[in-house]
Design a protein around this motif. Sequence first.
Motif, PDB file in Angstrom:
ATOM      1  N   LEU A 170       0.728  -1.231  -0.003  1.00  0.00           N
ATOM      2  CA  LEU A 170       0.005   0.129   0.196  1.00  0.00           C
ATOM      3  C   LEU A 170       0.812   1.145  -0.265  1.00  0.00           C
ATOM      4  O   LEU A 170       0.278   2.409   0.300  1.00  0.00           O
ATOM      5  CB  LEU A 170      -0.911   0.033   0.997  1.00  0.00           C
ATOM      6  N   SER A 171       2.158   1.160  -0.387  1.00  0.00           N
ATOM      7  CA  SER A 171       3.157   2.190  -0.347  1.00  0.00           C
ATOM      8  C   SER A 171       2.450   3.368  -1.420  1.00  0.00           C
ATOM      9  O   SER A 171       3.092   4.530  -1.437  1.00  0.00           O
ATOM     10  CB  SER A 171       4.434   1.981  -0.544  1.00  0.00           C
ATOM     11  N   GLY A 172       1.750   3.062  -2.269  1.00  0.00           N
ATOM     12  CA  GLY A 172       1.247   4.084  -3.408  1.00  0.00           C
ATOM     13  C   GLY A 172      -0.019   4.487  -2.926  1.00  0.00           C
ATOM     14  O   GLY A 172      -0.944   5.159  -3.793  1.00  0.00           O
ATOM     15  N   GLY A 173      -0.715   4.226  -1.649  1.00  0.00           N
ATOM     16  CA  GLY A 173      -1.712   5.073  -1.244  1.00  0.00           C
ATOM     17  C   GLY A 173      -3.114   4.145  -1.722  1.00  0.00           C
ATOM     18  O   GLY A 173      -3.993   4.961  -1.901  1.00  0.00           O
ATOM     19  N   GLY A 174      -2.701   2.911  -2.083  1.00  0.00           N
ATOM     20  CA  GLY A 174      -4.056   2.076  -2.751  1.00  0.00           C
ATOM     21  C   GLY A 174      -4.026   2.414  -4.357  1.00  0.00           C
ATOM     22  O   GLY A 174      -4.916   1.963  -5.027  1.00  0.00           O
ATOM     23  N   ARG A 175      -3.062   3.057  -4.925  1.00  0.00           N
ATOM     24  CA  ARG A 175      -3.047   3.156  -6.438  1.00  0.00           C
ATOM     25  C   ARG A 175      -2.170   2.256  -6.884  1.00  0.00           C
ATOM     26  O   ARG A 175      -2.719   1.748  -7.927  1.00  0.00           O
ATOM     27  CB  ARG A 175      -2.547   4.630  -6.825  1.00  0.00           C
ATOM     28  N   THR A 176      -1.143   1.872  -6.517  1.00  0.00           N
ATOM     29  CA  THR A 176      -0.521   0.604  -6.980  1.00  0.00           C
ATOM     30  C   THR A 176      -1.002  -0.562  -6.931  1.00  0.00           C
ATOM     31  O   THR A 176      -1.265  -1.439  -8.009  1.00  0.00           O
ATOM     32  CB  THR A 176       1.199   0.407  -6.497  1.00  0.00           C
ATOM     33  N   PHE A 177      -1.483  -1.027  -5.919  1.00  0.00           N
ATOM     34  CA  PHE A 177      -2.526  -1.944  -5.753  1.00  0.00           C
ATOM     35  C   PHE A 177      -3.719  -1.587  -5.009  1.00  0.00           C
ATOM     36  O   PHE A 177      -3.596  -0.708  -3.916  1.00  0.00           O
ATOM     37  CB  PHE A 177      -1.826  -3.173  -4.821  1.00  0.00           C
ATOM     38  N   SER A 178      -4.793  -2.231  -5.171  1.00  0.00           N
ATOM     39  CA  SER A 178      -5.954  -1.807  -4.495  1.00  0.00           C
ATOM     40  C   SER A 178      -5.994  -2.271  -3.015  1.00  0.00           C
ATOM     41  O   SER A 178      -5.262  -3.215  -2.794  1.00  0.00           O
ATOM     42  CB  SER A 178      -7.220  -2.292  -5.280  1.00  0.00           C
ATOM     43  N   PHE A 179      -6.883  -1.654  -2.253  1.00  0.00           N
ATOM     44  CA  PHE A 179      -7.017  -2.223  -0.793  1.00  0.00           C
ATOM     45  C   PHE A 179      -7.068  -3.541  -0.793  1.00  0.00           C
ATOM     46  O   PHE A 179      -6.698  -4.497   0.125  1.00  0.00           O
ATOM     47  CB  PHE A 179      -7.676  -1.459  -0.035  1.00  0.00           C
ATOM     48  N   LEU A 180      -8.280  -4.001  -1.776  1.00  0.00           N
ATOM     49  CA  LEU A 180      -8.532  -5.589  -1.644  1.00  0.00           C
ATOM     50  C   LEU A 180      -7.480  -6.509  -2.127  1.00  0.00           C
ATOM     51  O   LEU A 180      -7.075  -7.583  -1.431  1.00  0.00           O
ATOM     52  CB  LEU A 180      -9.940  -5.751  -2.401  1.00  0.00           C
ATOM     53  N   ALA A 181      -6.782  -5.789  -3.241  1.00  0.00           N
ATOM     54  CA  ALA A 181      -5.708  -6.915  -3.641  1.00  0.00           C
ATOM     55  C   ALA A 181      -4.471  -6.929  -2.721  1.00  0.00           C
ATOM     56  O   ALA A 181      -4.035  -7.994  -2.578  1.00  0.00           O
ATOM     57  CB  ALA A 181      -5.259  -6.310  -4.955  1.00  0.00           C
ATOM     58  N   ALA A 182      -4.197  -5.850  -2.278  1.00  0.00           N
ATOM     59  CA  ALA A 182      -3.026  -5.895  -1.073  1.00  0.00           C
ATOM     60  C   ALA A 182      -3.378  -6.606   0.097  1.00  0.00           C
ATOM     61  O   ALA A 182      -2.708  -7.442   0.672  1.00  0.00           O
ATOM     62  CB  ALA A 182      -2.734  -4.358  -0.690  1.00  0.00           C
ATOM     63  N   ASN A 183      -4.921  -6.769   0.406  1.00  0.00           N
ATOM     64  CA  ASN A 183      -5.198  -7.509   1.607  1.00  0.00           C
ATOM     65  C   ASN A 183      -5.017  -9.081   1.227  1.00  0.00           C
ATOM     66  O   ASN A 183      -4.578  -9.665   2.092  1.00  0.00           O
ATOM     67  CB  ASN A 183      -6.853  -7.194   1.797  1.00  0.00           C
ATOM     68  N   LEU A 184      -5.507  -9.356   0.103  1.00  0.00           N
ATOM     69  CA  LEU A 184      -5.458 -10.845  -0.200  1.00  0.00           C
ATOM     70  C   LEU A 184      -3.991 -11.257  -0.562  1.00  0.00           C
ATOM     71  O   LEU A 184      -3.572 -12.276   0.024  1.00  0.00           O
ATOM     72  CB  LEU A 184      -6.167 -11.192  -1.630  1.00  0.00           C
ATOM     73  N   LEU A 185      -3.050 -10.412  -0.979  1.00  0.00           N
ATOM     74  CA  LEU A 185      -1.715 -10.647  -1.216  1.00  0.00           C
ATOM     75  C   LEU A 185      -0.812 -10.567   0.115  1.00  0.00           C
ATOM     76  O   LEU A 185      -0.174 -11.527   0.506  1.00  0.00           O
ATOM     77  CB  LEU A 185      -0.875  -9.530  -2.056  1.00  0.00           C
ATOM     78  N   SER A 186      -1.314  -9.829   1.188  1.00  0.00           N
ATOM     79  CA  SER A 186      -0.589 -10.136   2.438  1.00  0.00           C
ATOM     80  C   SER A 186      -1.360 -11.212   3.168  1.00  0.00           C
ATOM     81  O   SER A 186      -0.317 -11.756   3.901  1.00  0.00           O
ATOM     82  CB  SER A 186      -0.886  -8.863   3.213  1.00  0.00           C
ATOM     83  N   ALA A 187      -2.573 -11.576   3.095  1.00  0.00           N
ATOM     84  CA  ALA A 187      -3.066 -12.856   3.513  1.00  0.00           C
ATOM     85  C   ALA A 187      -2.124 -13.974   3.125  1.00  0.00           C
ATOM     86  O   ALA A 187      -1.872 -15.201   3.825  1.00  0.00           O
ATOM     87  CB  ALA A 187      -4.522 -12.866   3.365  1.00  0.00           C
ATOM     88  N   MET A 188      -1.822 -14.059   1.639  1.00  0.00           N
ATOM     89  CA  MET A 188      -1.197 -15.133   1.339  1.00  0.00           C
ATOM     90  C   MET A 188       0.111 -15.239   1.815  1.00  0.00           C
ATOM     91  O   MET A 188       0.647 -16.311   1.836  1.00  0.00           O
ATOM     92  CB  MET A 188      -1.132 -15.110  -0.448  1.00  0.00           C
ATOM     93  N   PHE A 189       0.718 -14.073   1.665  1.00  0.00           N
ATOM     94  CA  PHE A 189       2.151 -13.990   2.366  1.00  0.00           C
ATOM     95  C   PHE A 189       2.082 -14.510   3.872  1.00  0.00           C
ATOM     96  O   PHE A 189       2.950 -15.418   4.283  1.00  0.00           O
ATOM     97  CB  PHE A 189       2.567 -12.496   2.470  1.00  0.00           C
ATOM     98  N   PHE A 190       1.202 -14.140   4.600  1.00  0.00           N
ATOM     99  CA  PHE A 190       0.884 -14.633   5.947  1.00  0.00           C
ATOM    100  C   PHE A 190       0.847 -16.443   6.139  1.00  0.00           C
ATOM    101  O   PHE A 190       1.382 -17.041   6.871  1.00  0.00           O
ATOM    102  CB  PHE A 190      -0.204 -14.071   6.436  1.00  0.00           C
ATOM    103  N   ALA A 191      -0.016 -16.677   5.142  1.00  0.00           N
ATOM    104  CA  ALA A 191      -0.109 -18.171   4.992  1.00  0.00           C
ATOM    105  C   ALA A 191       1.042 -19.032   4.632  1.00  0.00           C
ATOM    106  O   ALA A 191       1.534 -19.912   5.286  1.00  0.00           O
ATOM    107  CB  ALA A 191      -1.367 -18.547   4.223  1.00  0.00           C
ATOM    108  N   GLY A 192       1.727 -18.365   3.588  1.00  0.00           N
ATOM    109  CA  GLY A 192       3.075 -18.806   2.904  1.00  0.00           C
ATOM    110  C   GLY A 192       3.999 -18.887   3.971  1.00  0.00           C
ATOM    111  O   GLY A 192       4.868 -19.948   4.126  1.00  0.00           O
ATOM    112  N   LEU A 193       4.042 -17.941   5.199  1.00  0.00           N
ATOM    113  CA  LEU A 193       4.967 -18.010   6.087  1.00  0.00           C
ATOM    114  C   LEU A 193       4.971 -19.088   6.908  1.00  0.00           C
ATOM    115  O   LEU A 193       6.143 -19.602   7.571  1.00  0.00           O
ATOM    116  CB  LEU A 193       4.928 -16.650   7.023  1.00  0.00           C
ATOM    117  N   HIS A 194       3.765 -19.754   6.960  1.00  0.00           N
ATOM    118  CA  HIS A 194       3.672 -20.762   7.819  1.00  0.00           C
ATOM    119  C   HIS A 194       4.162 -22.344   6.975  1.00  0.00           C
ATOM    120  O   HIS A 194       4.069 -23.534   7.820  1.00  0.00           O
ATOM    121  CB  HIS A 194       2.186 -21.063   8.390  1.00  0.00           C
ATOM    122  N   LEU A 195       4.496 -22.153   5.874  1.00  0.00           N
ATOM    123  CA  LEU A 195       5.214 -23.331   5.401  1.00  0.00           C
ATOM    124  C   LEU A 195       6.402 -23.781   6.023  1.00  0.00           C
ATOM    125  O   LEU A 195       6.782 -25.249   5.742  1.00  0.00           O
ATOM    126  CB  LEU A 195       5.456 -23.047   3.796  1.00  0.00           C
TER     127      LEU A 195
END
Length: 274
Positions: free
Chosen positions: A148-173
Amino acid sequence: MKSKRDVLLKSFLIFFSTIISLILGSILGSILISVYRSLFYNSTLAANRDPVLLSWLAILGETFAILFIFLFNHFFFKIRVSFFNHGFFLGLKVASPSILFIVINFLVFSSQKHHLTLFELFTAVAVSLSVGIFEEYAARGLMLGNLLSGGGRTFSFLAANLLSAMFFAGLHLINLFSASIAVTAIQMIYVFALGLIFASAYIFSKNLSVTILIHALIDGLAFAANPQAIFGLGNPKVTVTQFAFQGILLIIFLYYTFRIFKKNNLVEVSKKWS
Protein backbone atom coordinates in the motif's frame (compact mmCIF):
# COMPACT_ATOMS: atom_id res chain seq x y z
CA MET A 1 3.99 6.11 -8.10
CA LYS A 2 5.94 2.86 -7.80
CA SER A 3 5.42 0.20 -10.45
CA LYS A 4 3.78 -3.09 -9.54
CA ARG A 5 6.96 -4.92 -10.47
CA ASP A 6 9.04 -2.87 -8.02
CA VAL A 7 6.51 -3.37 -5.23
CA LEU A 8 6.30 -7.11 -5.87
CA LEU A 9 10.09 -7.40 -5.92
CA LYS A 10 10.28 -5.65 -2.57
CA SER A 11 7.51 -7.94 -1.29
CA PHE A 12 9.60 -10.96 -2.27
CA LEU A 13 12.59 -9.51 -0.42
CA ILE A 14 10.42 -8.92 2.65
CA PHE A 15 9.24 -12.53 2.53
CA PHE A 16 12.82 -13.77 2.16
CA SER A 17 14.01 -11.52 5.00
CA THR A 18 11.21 -12.78 7.24
CA ILE A 19 12.29 -16.39 6.71
CA ILE A 20 15.94 -15.44 7.26
CA SER A 21 14.99 -13.64 10.49
CA LEU A 22 13.27 -16.78 11.78
CA ILE A 23 16.27 -18.94 10.89
CA LEU A 24 18.81 -16.52 12.39
CA GLY A 25 16.70 -16.13 15.52
CA SER A 26 16.50 -19.89 15.93
CA ILE A 27 20.25 -20.30 15.37
CA LEU A 28 21.19 -17.56 17.85
CA GLY A 29 18.75 -18.89 20.44
CA SER A 30 20.14 -22.41 19.97
CA ILE A 31 23.70 -21.16 20.44
CA LEU A 32 22.84 -19.46 23.73
CA ILE A 33 20.95 -22.51 24.97
CA SER A 34 23.85 -24.76 23.91
CA VAL A 35 26.32 -22.63 25.86
CA TYR A 36 24.09 -22.73 28.93
CA ARG A 37 23.58 -26.48 28.51
CA SER A 38 27.31 -27.17 28.25
CA LEU A 39 27.93 -25.21 31.46
CA PHE A 40 25.14 -26.55 33.63
CA TYR A 41 24.10 -29.96 32.23
CA ASN A 42 26.07 -33.19 32.37
CA SER A 43 23.68 -35.19 30.19
CA THR A 44 22.93 -33.97 26.68
CA LEU A 45 19.96 -36.32 26.46
CA ALA A 46 18.40 -34.87 29.60
CA ALA A 47 19.02 -31.34 28.39
CA ASN A 48 17.39 -32.01 25.03
CA ARG A 49 14.22 -33.11 26.79
CA ASP A 50 14.18 -30.41 29.44
CA PRO A 51 10.92 -28.44 28.96
CA VAL A 52 12.48 -25.38 30.61
CA LEU A 53 15.29 -25.24 28.05
CA LEU A 54 12.83 -25.91 25.23
CA SER A 55 10.68 -23.05 26.50
CA TRP A 56 13.58 -20.63 26.62
CA LEU A 57 14.68 -21.78 23.16
CA ALA A 58 11.24 -20.89 21.79
CA ILE A 59 11.19 -17.54 23.59
CA LEU A 60 14.72 -16.56 22.58
CA GLY A 61 14.27 -17.72 18.99
CA GLU A 62 11.17 -15.55 18.47
CA THR A 63 12.67 -12.59 20.33
CA PHE A 64 15.81 -12.61 18.19
CA ALA A 65 13.65 -13.01 15.07
CA ILE A 66 11.86 -9.77 16.03
CA LEU A 67 15.22 -8.05 16.38
CA PHE A 68 16.41 -9.23 12.96
CA ILE A 69 13.22 -8.25 11.10
CA PHE A 70 13.36 -4.81 12.76
CA LEU A 71 16.94 -4.43 11.59
CA PHE A 72 16.05 -5.50 8.05
CA ASN A 73 13.39 -2.82 7.94
CA HIS A 74 15.56 -0.15 9.55
CA PHE A 75 18.48 -0.60 7.18
CA PHE A 76 16.86 -1.81 3.94
CA PHE A 77 13.08 -1.53 3.59
CA LYS A 78 12.45 1.63 5.63
CA ILE A 79 8.69 1.05 5.78
CA ARG A 80 6.88 3.15 8.35
CA VAL A 81 4.86 0.92 10.69
CA SER A 82 2.17 2.47 12.87
CA PHE A 83 1.72 0.74 16.22
CA PHE A 84 -0.49 3.18 18.11
CA ASN A 85 -3.03 5.82 17.13
CA HIS A 86 -6.64 6.83 17.72
CA GLY A 87 -7.89 4.08 15.40
CA PHE A 88 -7.56 1.32 17.99
CA PHE A 89 -11.29 0.81 18.55
CA LEU A 90 -11.98 1.02 14.81
CA GLY A 91 -9.45 -1.73 14.33
CA LEU A 92 -11.14 -3.84 17.00
CA LYS A 93 -14.48 -3.35 15.27
CA VAL A 94 -13.13 -4.39 11.86
CA ALA A 95 -11.33 -7.38 13.41
CA SER A 96 -14.43 -8.50 15.37
CA PRO A 97 -14.92 -11.74 13.34
CA SER A 98 -11.63 -13.01 14.77
CA ILE A 99 -13.41 -13.29 18.13
CA LEU A 100 -14.71 -16.61 16.77
CA PHE A 101 -11.17 -18.02 16.86
CA ILE A 102 -10.70 -16.73 20.40
CA VAL A 103 -13.92 -18.43 21.51
CA ILE A 104 -12.99 -21.71 19.82
CA ASN A 105 -9.52 -21.76 21.38
CA PHE A 106 -10.96 -20.82 24.77
CA LEU A 107 -13.43 -23.72 24.60
CA VAL A 108 -10.62 -26.10 23.68
CA PHE A 109 -8.50 -24.74 26.53
CA SER A 110 -11.41 -25.06 29.00
CA SER A 111 -11.95 -28.69 28.02
CA GLN A 112 -8.39 -29.70 28.88
CA LYS A 113 -7.79 -31.64 32.09
CA HIS A 114 -4.13 -30.65 32.20
CA HIS A 115 -3.41 -27.93 34.76
CA LEU A 116 -0.86 -25.40 33.62
CA THR A 117 2.17 -24.78 35.77
CA LEU A 118 3.23 -21.19 36.34
CA PHE A 119 6.17 -21.64 33.97
CA GLU A 120 3.97 -23.15 31.25
CA LEU A 121 1.67 -20.15 31.57
CA PHE A 122 4.66 -17.79 31.34
CA THR A 123 5.91 -19.64 28.25
CA ALA A 124 2.50 -19.50 26.56
CA VAL A 125 2.24 -15.75 27.19
CA ALA A 126 5.84 -14.96 26.22
CA VAL A 127 5.85 -17.05 23.04
CA SER A 128 2.38 -15.96 21.87
CA LEU A 129 3.27 -12.29 22.40
CA SER A 130 6.62 -12.56 20.62
CA VAL A 131 5.06 -14.54 17.74
CA GLY A 132 2.27 -11.97 17.52
CA ILE A 133 4.72 -9.06 17.34
CA PHE A 134 6.98 -10.78 14.81
CA GLU A 135 4.28 -12.03 12.44
CA GLU A 136 2.16 -8.88 12.59
CA TYR A 137 5.17 -6.65 12.05
CA ALA A 138 6.24 -8.73 9.03
CA ALA A 139 2.86 -9.55 7.47
CA ARG A 140 0.88 -6.40 8.18
CA GLY A 141 3.50 -3.79 9.03
CA LEU A 142 6.02 -4.58 6.28
CA MET A 143 4.27 -6.66 3.63
CA LEU A 144 0.92 -4.85 3.68
CA GLY A 145 2.66 -1.51 4.24
CA ASN A 146 4.78 -2.13 1.14
CA LEU A 147 1.82 -3.19 -1.00
CA LEU A 148 0.00 0.00 0.00
CA SER A 149 3.01 2.27 -0.39
CA GLY A 150 1.22 3.92 -3.31
CA GLY A 151 -1.76 4.82 -1.14
CA GLY A 152 -3.95 2.20 -2.78
CA ARG A 153 -3.02 3.24 -6.32
CA THR A 154 -0.36 0.62 -7.13
CA PHE A 155 -2.44 -2.17 -5.63
CA SER A 156 -6.04 -1.75 -4.55
CA PHE A 157 -6.80 -2.19 -0.85
CA LEU A 158 -8.56 -5.47 -1.55
CA ALA A 159 -5.69 -6.83 -3.69
CA ALA A 160 -3.16 -5.81 -1.04
CA ASN A 161 -5.29 -7.53 1.59
CA LEU A 162 -5.39 -10.80 -0.36
CA LEU A 163 -1.67 -10.71 -1.18
CA SER A 164 -0.66 -10.04 2.43
CA ALA A 165 -2.92 -12.89 3.61
CA MET A 166 -1.21 -15.18 1.09
CA PHE A 167 2.17 -14.07 2.46
CA PHE A 168 0.95 -14.76 6.00
CA ALA A 169 -0.19 -18.25 5.02
CA GLY A 170 2.99 -18.93 3.04
CA LEU A 171 5.08 -18.00 6.04
CA HIS A 172 3.66 -21.03 7.85
CA LEU A 173 5.13 -23.42 5.29
CA ILE A 174 8.13 -23.42 7.60
CA ASN A 175 6.02 -25.59 9.94
CA LEU A 176 6.63 -28.48 7.55
CA PHE A 177 9.91 -28.98 9.41
CA SER A 178 8.01 -29.94 12.58
CA ALA A 179 4.52 -30.99 11.42
CA SER A 180 2.87 -33.16 8.79
CA ILE A 181 1.63 -31.88 5.43
CA ALA A 182 -1.99 -32.22 6.58
CA VAL A 183 -1.40 -30.25 9.79
CA THR A 184 0.51 -27.56 7.91
CA ALA A 185 -2.20 -27.33 5.24
CA ILE A 186 -4.98 -26.79 7.76
CA GLN A 187 -2.80 -24.21 9.54
CA MET A 188 -2.39 -22.33 6.27
CA ILE A 189 -6.15 -22.26 5.65
CA TYR A 190 -6.62 -21.07 9.23
CA VAL A 191 -4.04 -18.29 9.04
CA PHE A 192 -5.12 -17.19 5.55
CA ALA A 193 -8.62 -16.59 6.92
CA LEU A 194 -7.20 -14.73 9.90
CA GLY A 195 -4.85 -12.81 7.62
CA LEU A 196 -7.82 -11.39 5.72
CA ILE A 197 -9.32 -10.02 8.94
CA PHE A 198 -6.04 -8.73 10.36
CA ALA A 199 -5.15 -7.01 7.09
CA SER A 200 -8.58 -5.36 6.98
CA ALA A 201 -8.16 -4.13 10.56
CA TYR A 202 -4.73 -2.65 9.81
CA ILE A 203 -5.87 -1.04 6.55
CA PHE A 204 -8.77 0.78 8.19
CA SER A 205 -7.10 1.62 11.52
CA LYS A 206 -3.38 1.62 10.65
CA ASN A 207 -2.94 0.47 14.25
CA LEU A 208 -0.76 -2.63 14.54
CA SER A 209 -1.34 -3.00 18.29
CA VAL A 210 -4.88 -4.25 17.51
CA THR A 211 -3.77 -7.22 15.45
CA ILE A 212 -0.83 -7.99 17.76
CA LEU A 213 -3.20 -8.15 20.74
CA ILE A 214 -5.75 -10.41 19.02
CA HIS A 215 -3.05 -12.58 17.43
CA ALA A 216 -1.31 -13.08 20.77
CA LEU A 217 -4.59 -13.91 22.51
CA ILE A 218 -5.53 -16.53 19.91
CA ASP A 219 -2.08 -18.16 20.04
CA GLY A 220 -1.85 -17.86 23.82
CA LEU A 221 -5.06 -19.82 24.34
CA ALA A 222 -3.93 -22.44 21.82
CA PHE A 223 -0.54 -22.81 23.53
CA ALA A 224 -2.17 -22.97 26.97
CA ALA A 225 -4.48 -25.74 25.72
CA ASN A 226 -1.52 -27.67 24.30
CA PRO A 227 1.87 -26.54 25.67
CA GLN A 228 3.65 -29.16 23.53
CA ALA A 229 2.59 -27.27 20.41
CA ILE A 230 4.98 -24.48 21.37
CA PHE A 231 7.92 -26.82 20.76
CA GLY A 232 6.48 -28.50 17.65
CA LEU A 233 6.14 -31.75 19.58
CA GLY A 234 3.39 -34.30 19.45
CA ASN A 235 1.60 -35.66 16.41
CA PRO A 236 -1.80 -33.96 16.10
CA LYS A 237 -4.30 -35.53 13.73
CA VAL A 238 -6.58 -33.61 11.40
CA THR A 239 -9.86 -34.86 9.98
CA VAL A 240 -11.92 -34.14 6.91
CA THR A 241 -14.46 -32.44 9.19
CA GLN A 242 -11.79 -30.02 10.43
CA PHE A 243 -10.76 -29.22 6.87
CA ALA A 244 -14.40 -28.61 5.94
CA PHE A 245 -14.93 -26.37 8.97
CA GLN A 246 -11.84 -24.30 8.20
CA GLY A 247 -12.93 -24.08 4.55
CA ILE A 248 -16.35 -22.74 5.57
CA LEU A 249 -14.72 -20.17 7.86
CA LEU A 250 -12.44 -19.09 5.02
CA ILE A 251 -15.43 -18.56 2.69
CA ILE A 252 -17.23 -16.53 5.38
CA PHE A 253 -14.15 -14.39 6.02
CA LEU A 254 -13.63 -13.85 2.30
CA TYR A 255 -17.22 -12.65 2.00
CA TYR A 256 -16.75 -10.36 5.01
CA THR A 257 -13.57 -8.91 3.49
CA PHE A 258 -15.20 -8.18 0.13
CA ARG A 259 -18.22 -6.63 1.85
CA ILE A 260 -16.25 -4.36 4.14
CA PHE A 261 -14.26 -2.88 1.25
CA LYS A 262 -17.38 -2.49 -0.87
CA LYS A 263 -19.50 -0.64 1.67
CA ASN A 264 -16.88 1.68 3.18
CA ASN A 265 -15.52 4.96 1.86
CA LEU A 266 -12.04 4.07 0.63
CA VAL A 267 -11.25 7.70 -0.20
CA GLU A 268 -10.91 8.41 3.52
CA VAL A 269 -8.84 5.27 3.97
CA SER A 270 -6.54 6.34 1.13
CA LYS A 271 -5.69 9.52 3.03
CA LYS A 272 -4.19 7.43 5.84
CA TRP A 273 -1.92 5.66 3.39
CA SER A 274 -0.90 8.57 1.16
